[in-house]
Scaffold this active site. Structure first.
Site, PDB file in Angstrom:
ATOM      1  N   GLU A  17       0.862  -1.167   0.000  1.00  0.00           N
ATOM      2  CA  GLU A  17       0.000   0.000   0.000  1.00  0.00           C
ATOM      3  C   GLU A  17       0.901   1.220   0.000  1.00  0.00           C
ATOM      4  OE1 GLU A  17      -3.574   2.069   2.598  1.00  0.00           O
ATOM      5  OE2 GLU A  17      -2.395   0.464   3.482  1.00  0.00           O
ATOM      6  N   THR A  48      -3.471   4.651  -1.409  1.00  0.00           N
ATOM      7  CA  THR A  48      -4.378   5.261  -0.456  1.00  0.00           C
ATOM      8  C   THR A  48      -4.750   6.657  -0.919  1.00  0.00           C
ATOM      9  OG1 THR A  48      -3.475   3.997   1.364  1.00  0.00           O
ATOM     10  CG2 THR A  48      -4.652   5.998   1.940  1.00  0.00           C
ATOM     11  N   TYR A  49      -6.042   6.919  -0.973  1.00  0.00           N
ATOM     12  CA  TYR A  49      -6.532   8.217  -1.404  1.00  0.00           C
ATOM     13  C   TYR A  49      -6.603   9.159  -0.208  1.00  0.00           C
ATOM     14  CZ  TYR A  49      -9.484  11.768  -3.477  1.00  0.00           C
ATOM     15  OH  TYR A  49      -9.970  12.951  -3.939  1.00  0.00           O
ATOM     16  N   ALA A  51      -4.151  10.561   1.637  1.00  0.00           N
ATOM     17  CA  ALA A  51      -3.125  10.511   2.669  1.00  0.00           C
ATOM     18  C   ALA A  51      -2.142  11.671   2.589  1.00  0.00           C
ATOM     19  CB  ALA A  51      -2.355   9.196   2.592  1.00  0.00           C
TER      20      ALA A  51
END
Length: 65
Positions: A17, A48-49, A51
């Site tokens: 991720e 990850t959107y 962050a």
């Protein structure tokens, strides 16, 4: 459909991720890190959107994907 449905049932699924970097870091830091980790051969990489903070996530997440 779940991600696990895309793989063999008896296989361990391994993934990374990544988080979009903040503006001062630059997207090249992610590419450099992934280059170093590629020999681990993950089954997939998720991004990850959001962050990276407000305003960073939209463009950087799309670019990274």
């Amino acid at each position: 459909m779940n991600i696990a449905d895309l793989f063999e049932k008896d296989k361990t699924i391994f993934s990374f991720e990544v988080f979009p970097p903040k503006k001062e870091s630059g997207i090249e830091t992610i590419y450099s890190t992934l280059e170093q980790l590629k020999d681990l051969q993950p089954d997939f990489i998720s991004v990850t959107y959001g962050a990276g903070g407000v305003g960073v996530a939209n463009a950087t997440t799309i670019d990274l994907c």
